[in-house]
Motif scaffolding. Structure first.
Motif, short mmCIF file in Angstrom:
data_model
loop_
_atom_site.label_atom_id
_atom_site.label_comp_id
_atom_site.label_asym_id
_atom_site.label_seq_id
_atom_site.Cartn_x
_atom_site.Cartn_y
_atom_site.Cartn_z
N HIS A 54 17.91 8.59 41.66
CA HIS A 54 19.08 9.41 41.36
C HIS A 54 19.62 9.15 39.96
O HIS A 54 19.49 8.04 39.42
CB HIS A 54 20.17 9.16 42.40
CG HIS A 54 19.78 9.61 43.77
ND1 HIS A 54 19.72 10.94 44.13
CD2 HIS A 54 19.39 8.91 44.87
CE1 HIS A 54 19.31 11.04 45.38
NE2 HIS A 54 19.11 9.82 45.85
N THR A 55 20.24 10.17 39.38
CA THR A 55 20.78 10.04 38.03
C THR A 55 22.04 9.17 38.06
O THR A 55 22.81 9.21 39.02
CB THR A 55 21.13 11.41 37.44
OG1 THR A 55 22.18 12.00 38.22
CG2 THR A 55 19.92 12.34 37.43
N ALA A 70 32.39 22.10 44.69
CA ALA A 70 31.12 22.76 44.97
C ALA A 70 30.07 21.75 45.42
O ALA A 70 29.29 22.01 46.35
CB ALA A 70 30.62 23.50 43.73
N GLN A 71 30.04 20.57 44.79
CA GLN A 71 29.09 19.54 45.19
C GLN A 71 29.38 19.04 46.60
O GLN A 71 28.46 18.80 47.38
CB GLN A 71 29.15 18.36 44.20
CG GLN A 71 28.53 18.67 42.84
CD GLN A 71 28.73 17.52 41.87
OE1 GLN A 71 29.82 16.95 41.74
NE2 GLN A 71 27.66 17.14 41.18
N GLN A 72 30.65 18.89 46.93
CA GLN A 72 31.00 18.44 48.27
C GLN A 72 30.63 19.49 49.32
O GLN A 72 30.15 19.16 50.41
CB GLN A 72 32.49 18.12 48.35
CG GLN A 72 32.87 16.87 47.57
CD GLN A 72 34.32 16.47 47.81
OE1 GLN A 72 34.77 16.36 48.94
NE2 GLN A 72 35.05 16.26 46.72
N ARG A 73 30.84 20.76 48.99
CA ARG A 73 30.46 21.83 49.93
C ARG A 73 28.95 21.83 50.16
O ARG A 73 28.49 22.06 51.28
CB ARG A 73 30.92 23.19 49.40
CG ARG A 73 32.41 23.47 49.56
CD ARG A 73 32.72 24.94 49.35
NE ARG A 73 32.35 25.39 48.02
CZ ARG A 73 33.13 25.32 46.94
NH1 ARG A 73 34.36 24.81 47.04
NH2 ARG A 73 32.71 25.77 45.77
N GLU A 74 28.18 21.59 49.10
CA GLU A 74 26.73 21.59 49.23
C GLU A 74 26.28 20.44 50.13
O GLU A 74 25.37 20.60 50.94
CB GLU A 74 26.07 21.49 47.85
CG GLU A 74 24.57 21.73 47.89
CD GLU A 74 23.96 21.87 46.51
OE1 GLU A 74 22.75 22.13 46.44
OE2 GLU A 74 24.68 21.73 45.50
N ASP A 122 19.93 14.67 41.27
CA ASP A 122 21.24 14.84 40.64
C ASP A 122 22.27 15.51 41.54
O ASP A 122 23.35 15.87 41.09
CB ASP A 122 21.11 15.64 39.35
CG ASP A 122 20.53 17.03 39.57
OD1 ASP A 122 20.05 17.32 40.69
OD2 ASP A 122 20.55 17.83 38.62
N ARG A 123 21.94 15.69 42.83
CA ARG A 123 22.90 16.33 43.74
C ARG A 123 22.47 16.12 45.19
O ARG A 123 21.29 15.86 45.46
CB ARG A 123 23.03 17.82 43.45
CG ARG A 123 21.77 18.64 43.72
CD ARG A 123 21.95 20.07 43.23
NE ARG A 123 20.87 20.96 43.63
CZ ARG A 123 19.73 21.09 42.97
NH1 ARG A 123 19.51 20.38 41.87
NH2 ARG A 123 18.80 21.93 43.40
N VAL A 129 23.38 12.80 51.18
CA VAL A 129 24.03 12.33 49.95
C VAL A 129 22.98 11.76 49.00
O VAL A 129 22.82 12.24 47.87
CB VAL A 129 25.10 11.28 50.28
CG1 VAL A 129 25.79 10.81 48.99
CG2 VAL A 129 26.13 11.84 51.26
N PHE A 130 22.29 10.70 49.43
CA PHE A 130 21.19 10.12 48.67
C PHE A 130 19.90 10.31 49.47
O PHE A 130 19.92 10.39 50.69
CB PHE A 130 21.41 8.63 48.42
CG PHE A 130 22.64 8.30 47.62
CD1 PHE A 130 22.83 8.85 46.36
CD2 PHE A 130 23.60 7.45 48.14
CE1 PHE A 130 23.97 8.54 45.62
CE2 PHE A 130 24.75 7.13 47.41
CZ PHE A 130 24.93 7.68 46.15
N ASN A 131 18.77 10.37 48.77
CA ASN A 131 17.48 10.61 49.43
C ASN A 131 16.86 9.26 49.79
O ASN A 131 16.26 8.59 48.96
CB ASN A 131 16.57 11.41 48.51
CG ASN A 131 15.35 11.95 49.23
OD1 ASN A 131 14.67 11.23 49.95
ND2 ASN A 131 15.08 13.24 49.04
N ASP A 132 16.98 8.89 51.06
CA ASP A 132 16.55 7.56 51.49
C ASP A 132 15.05 7.36 51.38
O ASP A 132 14.58 6.30 50.94
CB ASP A 132 17.03 7.26 52.91
CG ASP A 132 16.39 8.16 53.95
OD1 ASP A 132 16.36 9.39 53.75
OD2 ASP A 132 15.92 7.64 54.98
#
Length: 319
Positions: A54-55, A70-74, A122-123, A129-132
């Motif tokens: 992640h960035t 917008a990020q939270q909605r996604e 980056d999102r 949330v994070f890609n485990d």
């Protein structure tokens, strides 16, 4: 069999939220009642470990609550400290399971949660949330390289994604990486509606049942065998292809789900490929259905783990 969890962190979701947070506790409790499983609390991953995928800007925005609306909605979750801690520990659980399976000589370990395959570098997205699995793959490659003492031997990782939704974030992260093979079987008309290109995508029609699904999986594993030789597998054993899932749109029975898992574990055993298993999606109309299907998957994993212990090879070392 070692199983890692972070179920003590429960997100404060609004009433009526469609994410079934309770399923993780119910699954953990069911496993805890069986002495065949060794449950261990997951440790959180560090910023540096997350930054393998992640960035830095995205990690900081998540950590300090600076995500845009917008990020939270996604992502689909409201920001909270519990969200951050749970996300870090969910990744940590997959990392620890991969480490035990690969370097510990156990062959198999699991995360009660995980499978957050919609998160990009980056999102986030789709309750991820994070890609485990991406972080676990990168970290195991780094640890493998250190153990190889400068011999530049790359760890080859197969990501076998059988969640009903395409692992778009994972596919994008590894889109140009020959050391990671991304395989995804998913609903053709299901989320995400704009899909990425995995190394191998198998799109399934709505209503796909046991026979069609298992034939497609068998062919996909044969193609994987022809194109890639993994040293480690990360298996996303989603419960959402089940006929009782409200978001899945497929129609696998309990027996079909069991056969799916057995196909994967048999394929891995024949090649002696260690595997870390994560639960990925499951949105049963009745939450008990999801927990039952996941519990069945763990039973298959346990049998696979016992097979490893019966003919236990030494802990894996880089060639």
């Amino acid at each position: 069999m070692q199983v890692f969890y972070a179920t003590q962190f429960v997100l404060p979701l609004p009433a009526g939220h469609r994410f079934p947070m309770e399923k993780y506790r119910l699954l953990r409790d069911a496993l805890a009642a069986d002495p065949a499983y060794r449950l261990r609390q997951a440790e959180p991953v560090s910023d540096g470990e997350l930054a393998l995928v992640h960035t830095p800007a995205y990690i900081e925005a998540v950590q300090h609550g600076r995500l845009t609306p917008a990020q939270q909605r996604e992502i689909g979750f409201p920001w909270s400290e519990a969200m951050v801690e749970r996300a870090r520990r969910s990744v940590g659980a997959t990392v620890q399971a991969a480490r035990v399976a690969l370097f510990g000589g156990e062959g198999v370990a699991a995360n009660v949660a995980g499978g957050t395959h919609h998160a990009y570098a980056d999102r986030g997205g789709g309750f991820c949330v994070f890609n485990d699995v991406a972080v676990a793959a990168r970290l195991m490659q780094a640890e493998w390289a250190r153990a190889a003492a400068g011999r530049h031997v790359a760890l080859r990782v197969a990501i076998i994604d059988l969640d009903v939704h395409q692992g778009n974030g994972t596919a994008h992260i590894f889109r140009a990486d020959p050391t990671v093979f991304t395989l995804s079987l998913h609903g053709a008309r299901n989320f995400p509606f704009r899909k990425e290109r995995s190394d191998l995508d198998v799109e399934l029609p709505d209503g796909c049942g046991d026979d069609e699904y298992l034939a497609a999986l068998q062919q996909a594993l044969q193609t994987l065998q022809q194109r890639f030789e993994p040293d480690l597998a990360l298996y996303l054993a989603g419960a959402d292809p089940h006929e009782g899932d409200r978001l899945g749109r497929l129609a696998l029975t309990d027996r079909g789900m069991q056969a799916r898992d057995q196909l994967v574990f048999d394929w891995l055993w024949q090649r002696r490929v260690p595997v870390a298993m994560v639960m990925a999606g499951g949105y049963g109309r009745d939450i008990a259905t999801t927990v039952r299907v996941q519990r069945q998957t763990f039973a298959q994993a346990l049998q696979h783990w016992q097979r490893w212990q019966g003919q236990r090879p030494p802990a894996v070392q880089p060639p």
